[in-house]
Design an enzyme around this catalytic site. Sequence first.
Site, PDB file in Angstrom:
ATOM      1  N   ARG A   1      35.978  52.665  40.544  1.00  0.00           N
ATOM      2  CA  ARG A   1      36.845  52.894  39.368  1.00  0.00           C
ATOM      3  C   ARG A   1      36.889  54.380  38.985  1.00  0.00           C
ATOM      4  O   ARG A   1      37.899  54.866  38.471  1.00  0.00           O
ATOM      5  CB  ARG A   1      36.404  52.029  38.195  1.00  0.00           C
ATOM      6  CG  ARG A   1      36.466  50.544  38.535  1.00  0.00           C
ATOM      7  CD  ARG A   1      36.744  49.649  37.361  1.00  0.00           C
ATOM      8  NE  ARG A   1      36.623  48.254  37.761  1.00  0.00           N
ATOM      9  CZ  ARG A   1      37.582  47.550  38.378  1.00  0.00           C
ATOM     10  NH1 ARG A   1      38.754  48.089  38.639  1.00  0.00           N
ATOM     11  NH2 ARG A   1      37.372  46.288  38.721  1.00  0.00           N
TER      12      ARG A   1
ATOM     13  N   ASP B   1      36.078  47.887  31.922  1.00  0.00           N
ATOM     14  CA  ASP B   1      36.261  48.496  33.250  1.00  0.00           C
ATOM     15  C   ASP B   1      37.362  49.562  33.256  1.00  0.00           C
ATOM     16  O   ASP B   1      37.511  50.294  34.240  1.00  0.00           O
ATOM     17  CB  ASP B   1      36.600  47.419  34.293  1.00  0.00           C
ATOM     18  CG  ASP B   1      35.418  46.497  34.551  1.00  0.00           C
ATOM     19  OD1 ASP B   1      34.274  46.887  34.246  1.00  0.00           O
ATOM     20  OD2 ASP B   1      35.634  45.379  35.049  1.00  0.00           O
TER      21      ASP B   1
ATOM     22  N   ARG C   1      35.567  33.834  41.109  1.00  0.00           N
ATOM     23  CA  ARG C   1      35.322  32.516  40.510  1.00  0.00           C
ATOM     24  C   ARG C   1      36.009  31.403  41.293  1.00  0.00           C
ATOM     25  O   ARG C   1      35.525  30.277  41.328  1.00  0.00           O
ATOM     26  CB  ARG C   1      35.755  32.533  39.036  1.00  0.00           C
ATOM     27  CG  ARG C   1      34.745  33.317  38.160  1.00  0.00           C
ATOM     28  CD  ARG C   1      35.394  33.810  36.890  1.00  0.00           C
ATOM     29  NE  ARG C   1      34.458  34.431  35.956  1.00  0.00           N
ATOM     30  CZ  ARG C   1      33.999  35.688  36.043  1.00  0.00           C
ATOM     31  NH1 ARG C   1      34.364  36.473  37.036  1.00  0.00           N
ATOM     32  NH2 ARG C   1      33.164  36.167  35.125  1.00  0.00           N
TER      33      ARG C   1
END
Length: 426
Positions: free
Chosen positions: A385, A312, A24
């Site tokens: 992950r 996540d 961002r």
Amino acid sequence: MTIQPAVSLKGKLQVPGDKSISHRSVMLGAISEGVTEAENFLAGADCLSTISCFQQMGVRILREGTRVRIYGKGLHGLTKPEDVLDAGNSGTTVRLLSGILSGQEFSSEITGDDSIRRRPMNRVIRPLTMMGADVRARYENSCAPLIITGRPLTGISYQSPVASAQVKSCVLLAGLYADGPTSVTEPALSRDHTERMLRYFGADLTSSGTTASLLPGRPLCGSGIRVPGDISSAAYFIAAASLIPGSEIILENVGINPTRDGFLRAAAQMGADIQILREYSDGPEPAADLLVRSARLHGTTIEGDLIPALIDEIPMLAVMGAFAEGTTVIRDASELKVKESDRIATITENLLAMGADVTPAEDGLTIRGGAPLKGCVIDPHMDHRIAMSFAVAALAADGESRLLQKDCVSISYPMFFRDLSALAGS
Ligand code: S3P
């Protein structure tokens, strides 16, 4: 790579910068007036994809290690890219950029790797089309590549069917280019980094419950951003220190935004010993130093509004559940099926390979924990992950494990194995 069981984890670590906030900082910096300087930026492959997409649209971005300078071009200063934009493995890049690209005065195309080209994009195509955008999937599958032709946009009040920060952020970013107010209401609150940073950069944005509302018209002003450590990366070390007896570690400067701290809450529910040593807020995001000591974990239920705040971290929580006494139930998490891999399938496959008792469901998993796990061959299916969560499982299991595709960790944590070895003393 082979992984041996660890004796204990000791020491101090600063995990790398938050992935969502790093993305961002580049996106908002690029469409702001003036210079944005991001410190502790995550130089992982996903965020580097975002940088290169904006460089292709004429934005000057200089990076020295974890310090990034973005020379903003203002809301209307991006230029037509000469080539197809490549988001790599990054869903955040495709979905948030689609919102920005919809409001430009040029057409563009964005795509990514094999995994990205299988992930659902209807969730952004639908609201953007409601705003008057022209966004189409190149093939008849509602996936990337997306072809986006800039058009005048209309503000909408969007009721999102999913609690997704990527959908919410996409619509709000398109809303910057709309002719009137835009709001997004979600079924549960997802991470609010876009809202915080938009406000910090001067946008007229308000939040109330699960609704974020944006009034366009104000220019964004670039600013300094100190990116806190990524709680999703901290989760691997919190889990490892909790599971391996005799461990005691300090994690410095971890982001503890309440829309992201679900892992801390779920781990505490399981009996983890996590203390906040010092809290500080430097800019729009809160952070803290955490002390973690090993603890006996027990099963828990993870469901409902907690899910978006730890989405996540579910691979790591599922591994913790397999070592914990009793049953861990994860439900309301069907989003796991459309992440970098189908995580219900990849968690189940690797837990079974370690000898755990796990039953997959449409929207989660049930894990009956407590029996010792054994080392195995871990196949992360190129999902960063899954690779890191099962590397931690391998440290706590009996016997040697072999991790395939170890390099996929570079998506979010290029130096993961160096940091893990440093704390594990191996
Ligand atoms: C992200 C939002 C989440 C998360 C992803 C990063 C973001 O995805 O899983 O890793 O930066 O906005 P969804 O919005 O699809 O839930």
